[in-house]
Design a protein around this motif. Structure first.
Motif, PDB file in Angstrom:
ATOM      1  N   ILE A  10       0.864  -1.192   0.000  1.00 35.39           N
ATOM      2  CA  ILE A  10       0.000   0.000   0.000  1.00 35.39           C
ATOM      3  C   ILE A  10       0.898   1.239   0.000  1.00 35.39           C
ATOM      4  N   PRO A  11       0.753   2.120  -1.011  1.00 34.23           N
ATOM      5  CA  PRO A  11       1.612   3.316  -1.047  1.00 34.23           C
ATOM      6  C   PRO A  11       1.280   4.274   0.098  1.00 34.23           C
ATOM      7  N   GLU A  12       2.311   4.872   0.673  1.00 30.25           N
ATOM      8  CA  GLU A  12       2.157   5.811   1.792  1.00 30.25           C
ATOM      9  C   GLU A  12       1.255   5.216   2.860  1.00 30.25           C
ATOM     10  N   ILE A  13       1.629   4.047   3.346  1.00 29.48           N
ATOM     11  CA  ILE A  13       0.780   3.313   4.289  1.00 29.48           C
ATOM     12  C   ILE A  13       0.568   4.078   5.595  1.00 29.48           C
ATOM     13  N   ASP A  14       1.519   4.958   5.952  1.00 27.76           N
ATOM     14  CA  ASP A  14       1.336   5.766   7.161  1.00 27.76           C
ATOM     15  C   ASP A  14       0.185   6.748   6.996  1.00 27.76           C
ATOM     16  N   ASN A  15       0.108   7.405   5.830  1.00 23.13           N
ATOM     17  CA  ASN A  15      -1.015   8.325   5.574  1.00 23.13           C
ATOM     18  C   ASN A  15      -2.333   7.573   5.459  1.00 23.13           C
ATOM     19  N   TYR A  16      -2.268   6.385   4.902  1.00 22.95           N
ATOM     20  CA  TYR A  16      -3.452   5.516   4.805  1.00 22.95           C
ATOM     21  C   TYR A  16      -4.002   5.218   6.201  1.00 22.95           C
ATOM     22  N   LEU A  17      -3.107   4.859   7.142  1.00 21.86           N
ATOM     23  CA  LEU A  17      -3.545   4.556   8.504  1.00 21.86           C
ATOM     24  C   LEU A  17      -4.114   5.802   9.186  1.00 21.86           C
ATOM     25  N   ILE A  18      -3.486   6.952   8.958  1.00 23.60           N
ATOM     26  CA  ILE A  18      -3.997   8.197   9.541  1.00 23.60           C
ATOM     27  C   ILE A  18      -5.423   8.476   9.052  1.00 23.60           C
ATOM     28  N   CYS A  19      -5.665   8.294   7.764  1.00 15.51           N
ATOM     29  CA  CYS A  19      -7.014   8.517   7.203  1.00 15.51           C
ATOM     30  C   CYS A  19      -8.031   7.578   7.845  1.00 15.51           C
ATOM     31  N   VAL A  20      -7.635   6.330   8.040  1.00 19.50           N
ATOM     32  CA  VAL A  20      -8.548   5.354   8.661  1.00 19.50           C
ATOM     33  C   VAL A  20      -8.855   5.772  10.099  1.00 19.50           C
ATOM     34  N   LEU A  21      -7.822   6.175  10.841  1.00 17.30           N
ATOM     35  CA  LEU A  21      -8.032   6.592  12.231  1.00 17.30           C
ATOM     36  C   LEU A  21      -8.904   7.845  12.309  1.00 17.30           C
ATOM     37  N   ASN A  22      -8.730   8.752  11.356  1.00 19.04           N
ATOM     38  CA  ASN A  22      -9.559   9.960  11.340  1.00 19.04           C
ATOM     39  C   ASN A  22     -11.034   9.646  11.134  1.00 19.04           C
ATOM     40  N   ASP A  23     -11.323   8.532  10.431  1.00 15.07           N
ATOM     41  CA  ASP A  23     -12.716   8.119  10.242  1.00 15.07           C
ATOM     42  C   ASP A  23     -13.389   7.780  11.572  1.00 15.07           C
ATOM     43  N   PHE A  24     -12.602   7.290  12.533  1.00 17.56           N
ATOM     44  CA  PHE A  24     -13.152   6.987  13.855  1.00 17.56           C
ATOM     45  C   PHE A  24     -13.625   8.274  14.539  1.00 17.56           C
ATOM     46  N   PHE A  25     -12.848   9.338  14.375  1.00 14.37           N
ATOM     47  CA  PHE A  25     -13.229  10.618  14.983  1.00 14.37           C
ATOM     48  C   PHE A  25     -14.481  11.189  14.315  1.00 14.37           C
ATOM     49  N   LYS A  26     -14.596  11.001  12.994  1.00 11.76           N
ATOM     50  CA  LYS A  26     -15.799  11.455  12.286  1.00 11.76           C
ATOM     51  C   LYS A  26     -17.031  10.730  12.812  1.00 11.76           C
ATOM     52  N   ALA A  27     -16.895   9.432  13.038  1.00  3.87           N
ATOM     53  CA  ALA A  27     -18.010   8.641  13.562  1.00  3.87           C
ATOM     54  C   ALA A  27     -18.400   9.133  14.953  1.00  3.87           C
ATOM     55  N   GLN A  28     -17.406   9.415  15.784  1.00  4.38           N
ATOM     56  CA  GLN A  28     -17.690   9.928  17.130  1.00  4.38           C
ATOM     57  C   GLN A  28     -18.472  11.234  17.066  1.00  4.38           C
ATOM     58  N   ARG A  29     -17.980  12.157  16.224  1.00  5.66           N
ATOM     59  CA  ARG A  29     -18.634  13.468  16.130  1.00  5.66           C
ATOM     60  C   ARG A  29     -20.081  13.329  15.668  1.00  5.66           C
ATOM     61  N   LEU A  30     -20.299  12.430  14.713  1.00  7.94           N
ATOM     62  CA  LEU A  30     -21.657  12.244  14.191  1.00  7.94           C
ATOM     63  C   LEU A  30     -22.579  11.675  15.261  1.00  7.94           C
ATOM     64  N   VAL A  31     -22.085  10.714  16.027  1.00  7.67           N
ATOM     65  CA  VAL A  31     -22.902  10.132  17.106  1.00  7.67           C
ATOM     66  C   VAL A  31     -23.248  11.199  18.139  1.00  7.67           C
ATOM     67  N   LEU A  32     -22.254  11.939  18.582  1.00  8.84           N
ATOM     68  CA  LEU A  32     -22.492  12.955  19.614  1.00  8.84           C
ATOM     69  C   LEU A  32     -23.411  14.065  19.118  1.00  8.84           C
ATOM     70  N   THR A  33     -23.286  14.418  17.837  1.00  7.86           N
ATOM     71  CA  THR A  33     -24.179  15.431  17.254  1.00  7.86           C
ATOM     72  C   THR A  33     -25.609  14.929  17.231  1.00  7.86           C
ATOM     73  N   GLU A  34     -25.804  13.686  16.808  1.00  6.26           N
ATOM     74  CA  GLU A  34     -27.155  13.116  16.750  1.00  6.26           C
ATOM     75  C   GLU A  34     -27.778  12.973  18.132  1.00  6.26           C
ATOM     76  N   LEU A  35     -26.957  12.621  19.124  1.00  5.06           N
ATOM     77  CA  LEU A  35     -27.478  12.509  20.494  1.00  5.06           C
ATOM     78  C   LEU A  35     -27.916  13.870  21.023  1.00  5.06           C
ATOM     79  N   GLU A  36     -27.157  14.919  20.655  1.00  3.92           N
ATOM     80  CA  GLU A  36     -27.548  16.282  21.060  1.00  3.92           C
ATOM     81  C   GLU A  36     -28.871  16.670  20.409  1.00  3.92           C
ATOM     82  N   LYS A  37     -29.033  16.278  19.145  1.00  4.38           N
ATOM     83  CA  LYS A  37     -30.297  16.570  18.448  1.00  4.38           C
ATOM     84  C   LYS A  37     -31.473  15.910  19.160  1.00  4.38           C
ATOM     85  N   CYS A  38     -31.237  14.684  19.629  1.00  8.57           N
ATOM     86  CA  CYS A  38     -32.292  13.962  20.355  1.00  8.57           C
ATOM     87  C   CYS A  38     -32.689  14.708  21.619  1.00  8.57           C
TER      88      CYS A  38
END
Length: 200
Positions: free
Chosen positions: A167-195
């Motif tokens: 996988i080219p630039e595997i370090d950047n690939y891993l960073i992108c994957v880890l950043n997806d976890f933070f996006k999921a967290q933000r979306l969950v917390l935003t939706e809970l606030e809406k509730c």
């Protein structure tokens, strides 16, 4: 015809001599390794494990090398032929599970949000509904578990990805994957606030 026999005999003797020499050399190396092992002139077990981990030909080694490239200082553990790397990235604690016989790894982000098991029914229902909703829009899988000992319902994320040195630039690939976890967290917390806003 006699010349052919002589040539064939010479070639046979040459290859036989070469075979015997290689065999003797291999036996000497094996004997020397055995002597070093018996005399304690070998690396201790931790050094051997570290060497294995640093070898990018293994999946566990590739994981550790890549984590160090992105500024993490992982701790490792081996259990039932599975390798675990524990590390902190941008203040969040992650775990990577790998197996050297498989080219896929699983990343876990556990207990990043929790509520009491004694929360009202509506709050628990909103959490379940939010997780089901967000799972439709994110690249990782969200789930929840109940821990009766600490009396909490915890929210976790996990994702399984291909992880090979090609996988080219595997370090950047891993960073992108880890950043997806933070996006999921933000979306969950935003939706809970809406509730909460909707309930008011």
């Amino acid at each position: 015809m006699s010349i052919s026999i002589i040539v064939a005999t010479v070639l046979f003797c040459f290859y036989l001599f070469q075979y015997i020499s290689e065999k003797e050399k291999a036996e000497k190396e094996e004997y020397q390794s055995f002597q070093e092992l018996m005399n304690g002139e070998h690396k201790d077990e931790d050094d051997m494990k570290e060497q294995k981990c640093l070898d990018e030909r293994t999946v566990a080694g590739l994981v550790l090398t890549t984590l160090r490239k992105i500024g993490c200082d992982p701790e490792t553990e081996e259990h039932n032929n599975l390798n675990y790397a524990y590390f902190t990235f941008q203040g969040e604690k992650f775990t990577i599970e790998s197996n050297d016989t498989c080219k896929f790894i699983t990343i876990y982000d556990t207990w990043w949000h929790s509520i009491s098991i004694y929360s009202d029914v509506e709050e628990i229902a909103n959490l379940h509904k939010t997780i089901n909703l967000v799972n439709q829009y994110v690249n990782c899988t969200l789930l929840y578990t109940t821990n009766k000992e600490i009396e909490e319902i915890g929210v976790h994320s996990r994702r399984t990805i291909l992880f090979i040195k090609e996988i080219p630039e595997i370090d950047n690939y891993l960073i992108c994957v880890l950043n997806d976890f933070f996006k999921a967290q933000r979306l969950v917390l935003t939706e809970l606030e809406k509730c909460k806003v909707t309930e008011v």
